[in-house]
Design a protein around this motif. Structure first.
Motif, PDB file in Angstrom:
ATOM      1  N   GLN A 199      -5.489  -3.022  11.956  1.00  0.00           N
ATOM      2  CA  GLN A 199      -4.681  -2.292  12.917  1.00  0.00           C
ATOM      3  C   GLN A 199      -3.949  -1.130  12.248  1.00  0.00           C
ATOM      4  O   GLN A 199      -3.360  -1.306  11.169  1.00  0.00           O
ATOM      5  CB  GLN A 199      -3.638  -3.227  13.552  1.00  0.00           C
ATOM      6  CG  GLN A 199      -4.233  -4.385  14.330  1.00  0.00           C
ATOM      7  CD  GLN A 199      -5.060  -3.929  15.522  1.00  0.00           C
ATOM      8  OE1 GLN A 199      -4.673  -3.027  16.254  1.00  0.00           O
ATOM      9  NE2 GLN A 199      -6.220  -4.548  15.701  1.00  0.00           N
ATOM     10  N   PRO A 200      -3.960   0.078  12.864  1.00  0.00           N
ATOM     11  CA  PRO A 200      -3.173   1.185  12.317  1.00  0.00           C
ATOM     12  C   PRO A 200      -1.692   0.791  12.292  1.00  0.00           C
ATOM     13  O   PRO A 200      -1.138   0.378  13.318  1.00  0.00           O
ATOM     14  CB  PRO A 200      -3.426   2.325  13.316  1.00  0.00           C
ATOM     15  CG  PRO A 200      -4.674   1.943  14.038  1.00  0.00           C
ATOM     16  CD  PRO A 200      -4.693   0.451  14.096  1.00  0.00           C
ATOM     17  N   THR A 201      -1.072   0.898  11.122  1.00  0.00           N
ATOM     18  CA  THR A 201       0.291   0.404  10.943  1.00  0.00           C
ATOM     19  C   THR A 201       1.116   1.376  10.127  1.00  0.00           C
ATOM     20  O   THR A 201       0.755   1.688   8.978  1.00  0.00           O
ATOM     21  CB  THR A 201       0.277  -0.968  10.220  1.00  0.00           C
ATOM     22  OG1 THR A 201      -0.590  -1.871  10.902  1.00  0.00           O
ATOM     23  CG2 THR A 201       1.670  -1.561  10.121  1.00  0.00           C
ATOM     24  N   PRO A 202       2.241   1.872  10.656  1.00  0.00           N
ATOM     25  CA  PRO A 202       3.140   2.672   9.822  1.00  0.00           C
ATOM     26  C   PRO A 202       3.818   1.772   8.790  1.00  0.00           C
ATOM     27  O   PRO A 202       4.258   0.668   9.119  1.00  0.00           O
ATOM     28  CB  PRO A 202       4.153   3.238  10.824  1.00  0.00           C
ATOM     29  CG  PRO A 202       4.111   2.305  11.988  1.00  0.00           C
ATOM     30  CD  PRO A 202       2.728   1.734  12.040  1.00  0.00           C
ATOM     31  N   VAL A 203       3.859   2.216   7.548  1.00  0.00           N
ATOM     32  CA  VAL A 203       4.412   1.387   6.470  1.00  0.00           C
ATOM     33  C   VAL A 203       5.535   2.151   5.760  1.00  0.00           C
ATOM     34  O   VAL A 203       5.292   3.195   5.141  1.00  0.00           O
ATOM     35  CB  VAL A 203       3.315   0.989   5.454  1.00  0.00           C
ATOM     36  CG1 VAL A 203       3.899   0.075   4.387  1.00  0.00           C
ATOM     37  CG2 VAL A 203       2.154   0.296   6.156  1.00  0.00           C
ATOM     38  N   GLU A 204       6.733   1.609   5.851  1.00  0.00           N
ATOM     39  CA  GLU A 204       7.897   2.238   5.219  1.00  0.00           C
ATOM     40  C   GLU A 204       7.845   2.066   3.708  1.00  0.00           C
ATOM     41  O   GLU A 204       7.477   1.006   3.203  1.00  0.00           O
ATOM     42  CB  GLU A 204       9.186   1.609   5.768  1.00  0.00           C
ATOM     43  CG  GLU A 204      10.454   2.236   5.227  1.00  0.00           C
ATOM     44  CD  GLU A 204      11.708   1.550   5.733  1.00  0.00           C
ATOM     45  OE1 GLU A 204      12.695   2.265   6.013  1.00  0.00           O
ATOM     46  OE2 GLU A 204      11.705   0.301   5.851  1.00  0.00           O
ATOM     47  N   GLN A 244      -5.285  -0.777   2.857  1.00  0.00           N
ATOM     48  CA  GLN A 244      -5.406  -1.796   3.909  1.00  0.00           C
ATOM     49  C   GLN A 244      -4.510  -3.000   3.619  1.00  0.00           C
ATOM     50  O   GLN A 244      -4.702  -4.082   4.175  1.00  0.00           O
ATOM     51  CB  GLN A 244      -6.867  -2.228   4.022  1.00  0.00           C
ATOM     52  CG  GLN A 244      -7.799  -1.071   4.391  1.00  0.00           C
ATOM     53  CD  GLN A 244      -9.254  -1.418   4.183  1.00  0.00           C
ATOM     54  OE1 GLN A 244      -9.787  -2.335   4.814  1.00  0.00           O
ATOM     55  NE2 GLN A 244      -9.919  -0.717   3.280  1.00  0.00           N
ATOM     56  N   LEU A 245      -3.542  -2.791   2.731  1.00  0.00           N
ATOM     57  CA  LEU A 245      -2.591  -3.842   2.357  1.00  0.00           C
ATOM     58  C   LEU A 245      -1.199  -3.234   2.233  1.00  0.00           C
ATOM     59  O   LEU A 245      -1.065  -2.046   1.957  1.00  0.00           O
ATOM     60  CB  LEU A 245      -2.978  -4.453   1.001  1.00  0.00           C
ATOM     61  CG  LEU A 245      -4.292  -5.221   0.904  1.00  0.00           C
ATOM     62  CD1 LEU A 245      -4.728  -5.302  -0.562  1.00  0.00           C
ATOM     63  CD2 LEU A 245      -4.147  -6.617   1.498  1.00  0.00           C
ATOM     64  N   GLU A 246      -0.181  -4.066   2.425  1.00  0.00           N
ATOM     65  CA  GLU A 246       1.174  -3.669   2.066  1.00  0.00           C
ATOM     66  C   GLU A 246       1.367  -4.084   0.606  1.00  0.00           C
ATOM     67  O   GLU A 246       1.372  -5.277   0.295  1.00  0.00           O
ATOM     68  CB  GLU A 246       2.206  -4.320   2.978  1.00  0.00           C
ATOM     69  CG  GLU A 246       2.114  -3.839   4.421  1.00  0.00           C
ATOM     70  CD  GLU A 246       3.278  -4.291   5.271  1.00  0.00           C
ATOM     71  OE1 GLU A 246       4.432  -4.242   4.785  1.00  0.00           O
ATOM     72  OE2 GLU A 246       3.046  -4.700   6.427  1.00  0.00           O
ATOM     73  N   VAL A 247       1.486  -3.111  -0.279  1.00  0.00           N
ATOM     74  CA  VAL A 247       1.458  -3.376  -1.711  1.00  0.00           C
ATOM     75  C   VAL A 247       2.866  -3.290  -2.300  1.00  0.00           C
ATOM     76  O   VAL A 247       3.565  -2.286  -2.133  1.00  0.00           O
ATOM     77  CB  VAL A 247       0.528  -2.382  -2.436  1.00  0.00           C
ATOM     78  CG1 VAL A 247       0.450  -2.719  -3.932  1.00  0.00           C
ATOM     79  CG2 VAL A 247      -0.876  -2.415  -1.820  1.00  0.00           C
ATOM     80  N   VAL A 248       3.246  -4.349  -3.000  1.00  0.00           N
ATOM     81  CA  VAL A 248       4.543  -4.439  -3.668  1.00  0.00           C
ATOM     82  C   VAL A 248       4.308  -4.379  -5.171  1.00  0.00           C
ATOM     83  O   VAL A 248       3.551  -5.194  -5.712  1.00  0.00           O
ATOM     84  CB  VAL A 248       5.262  -5.752  -3.308  1.00  0.00           C
ATOM     85  CG1 VAL A 248       6.611  -5.847  -4.037  1.00  0.00           C
ATOM     86  CG2 VAL A 248       5.459  -5.873  -1.800  1.00  0.00           C
ATOM     87  N   GLY A 249       4.922  -3.434  -5.864  1.00  0.00           N
ATOM     88  CA  GLY A 249       4.808  -3.330  -7.318  1.00  0.00           C
ATOM     89  C   GLY A 249       6.070  -3.834  -7.983  1.00  0.00           C
ATOM     90  O   GLY A 249       7.181  -3.442  -7.595  1.00  0.00           O
TER      91      GLY A 249
END
Length: 514
Positions: A243-248, A103-108
């Motif tokens: 919200q359903p979100t496509p994540v590249e 449920q997050l855009e995760v940056v490593g």
């Protein structure tokens, strides 16, 4: 509340007892067990959690995960025998907190050096999007508007704490999570970060470090590369802010690093690739770099155009950190001009080439540099920028790498005019013995004890004397403690704030805050 079976959904295990039992809490420390908890018995470096299964049950645990069949819980207790409990903790924690990374855009952010700084700068730059950002780093944690010090002395917390913080980020309305991702945490042998569902993987650089854990340089690189391999396990569609979100998925490398190709390959061809550099061809490049003891200027050449940056950060190595942060913004579609404004407003980073300014005619910098590589990098960079003398205050950690002590002394003696050797974290070792071992390297480079190299175990006194000696145009480096909030002795820890101690010493010399 989830059942024991639901928490084990992605864990290979041998079941015993009723797995429909409801689980109210998960703990790997028996002292944190509450009624209705699942206890995960982990074998640590010093403590074996299996020894505390009985205690956990007395505290109210209703189920146990363990990996030693010779120390199984009573047959009446719902349990799961797994291959490695510490590896199983990550998927269990992710399930307990309802898979917050999805449920997050995760940056490593990984790499040998610059992880913490790049994590901080990336989070700050992403805030230019107008979205809330959370981050986890060696120095600080942040969830939305709340930021606090990481006092654990762990760059990567245990999987349970990681998943709990990711859940807090979701509840706080964050869109982005920026996670400093160490080789220890990424290693499949520990798997603390295995369920972070990374969307962006970035590496700063790779040197030779932590071979005590990884065994070989090749294994160290392989564990770093795990971050890029994990991109393939992250869902292509997430539920972001409900919200359903496509994540590249995006892999970002430092094209100047000789190992960049290994990390590109680890990510595969199904992801987008970006790069940054100073020397090599890359998507983002820096030119016209001007570094002083007060700040940094350069031009960033990017797909969104060329930008002139004027930063308050001291050190040319920040160029790479800033380019990395801008690369993440590019990957997430954030306006680079707005991101740069955020970066230019940052006065410094806690414990990372942090300026202490009370109007004195010399510079005082606090930095976490504590090994030969970082000494060489910091001192060689500052030497040509220093109009007067370069003065260093530092020590070396007790009960840690003994071989580096004379090397630190030799490097510091090569670049610095005056050395004040002092306590870092002596632990149970004799303070003066540590300093004498450092001094051996300094003397080999020509330094003379009590003339240009002093052994002063008490760190406060060492800082006071170094600052009292400083003259106009000098640069005083306070190294080794950085952001850390204590000094460790055999008798116990003492609270410590390097920046505050430097300010106190300057005030004692008559300087005051403007």
């Amino acid at each position: 509340m989830k059942s024991f079976a639901e928490l084990l959904l992605h864990v290979t295990h041998q079941a015993s007892g009723d797995h429909h039992v409801a689980i109210s809490n998960v703990a790997y420390d028996s002292r944190k067990v509450t009624p209705g908890a699942l206890f995960v018995a982990i074998k640590g470096v010093h403590v074996d959690g299996h020894r505390y299964i009985a205690t956990a049950l007395e505290q109210g645990a209703v189920a146990v995960v363990y990996d030693d069949p010779h120390q199984a819980p009573p047959a009446t207790i719902p349990s799961a025998l797994v291959a490695d409990a510490k590896v199983a903790l990550s998927p269990i924690a992710a399930a307990f907190y309802d898979y917050p990374a999805q449920q997050l855009e995760v940056v490593g952010i990984t790499g040998s050096k610059g992880k913490t700084t790049t994590t901080f700068l990336t989070a700050a730059a992403l805030e230019a999007s107008g979205e809330l950002v959370g981050f986890m780093s060696t120095v600080d944690f942040k969830i939305g508007q709340r930021q606090w010090a990481n006092k654990t002395r762990q760059s990567t917390p245990e999987a349970l704490e990681i998943q709990a913080m990711l859940r807090e980020m979701v509840e706080a309305g964050c869109r982005y999570a920026v996670v400093e991702s160490t080789s220890h945490g990424l290693s499949p042998r520990w798997n603390r970060l295995g369920d972070c569902a990374y969307d962006v993987a970035l590496i700063t650089n790779v040197t030779h470090e932590h071979l005590d854990y990884h065994g070989t340089v090749e294994q160290y690189r392989a564990d770093k590369a795990q971050l890029f391999q994990l991109l393939a396990t992250s869902p292509s569609q997430k539920s972001i802010l409900g919200q359903p979100t496509p994540v590249e998925k995006v892999a970002i490398v430092n094209a100047d690093d000789p190992h960049a190709a290994q990390f590109r390959a680890a990510a595969g061809e199904q992801v987008r690739h970006l790069s940054y550099a100073i020397h090599a061809e890359a998507d983002l490049r820096a030119t016209e770099i001007v570094s002083t003891s007060k700040g940094l200027r350069f031009t960033a050449i990017t797909p969104q155009g060329n930008f002139a940056l004027n930063l308050q950060l001291v050190g040319t190595f920040y160029v790479y950190n800033v380019l990395a942060a801008l690369s993440v913004c590019l990957a997430r579609g954030v306006d680079l001009a707005a991101a740069i404004q955020r970066l230019e407003a940052i006065p410094g980073i806690n414990g990372r080439m942090e300026q202490v300014e009370l109007g004195q005619p010399f510079s005082v910098l606090v930095d976490y540099a504590h090994n030969p590589d970082s000494f060489e990098q910091v001192m060689s960079m500052l030497r040509p920028l220093t109009q007067g003398r370069l003065i260093a205050v530092f020590g070396s950690a007790g009960e840690r790498d003994l071989a580096k002590r004379p090397i630190q002394g030799q490097i510091a003696a090569k670049w610095c005019d005056l050395l004040y050797l002092t306590d870092e974290d002596p632990r149970a070792e004799d303070s003066l013995q540590i300093l004498q071992e450092i001094a051996a390297g300094a003397k080999a480079e020509g330094k003379i004890i009590d003339q240009n190299c002093w052994l002063i175990p008490d760190r406060r006194t060492a800082i006071e004397q170094a600052l009292a000696t400083a003259q106009a145009g000098d640069v005083v480096l306070l190294l080794g403690k950085g952001h850390e909030g204590n000094i460790i002795y055999a008798s116990g820890d003492i609270e410590w704030n390097e920046h505050a101690e430097a300010e106190r010493a300057l005030q004692g010399l008559g300087y005051i805050k403007r």
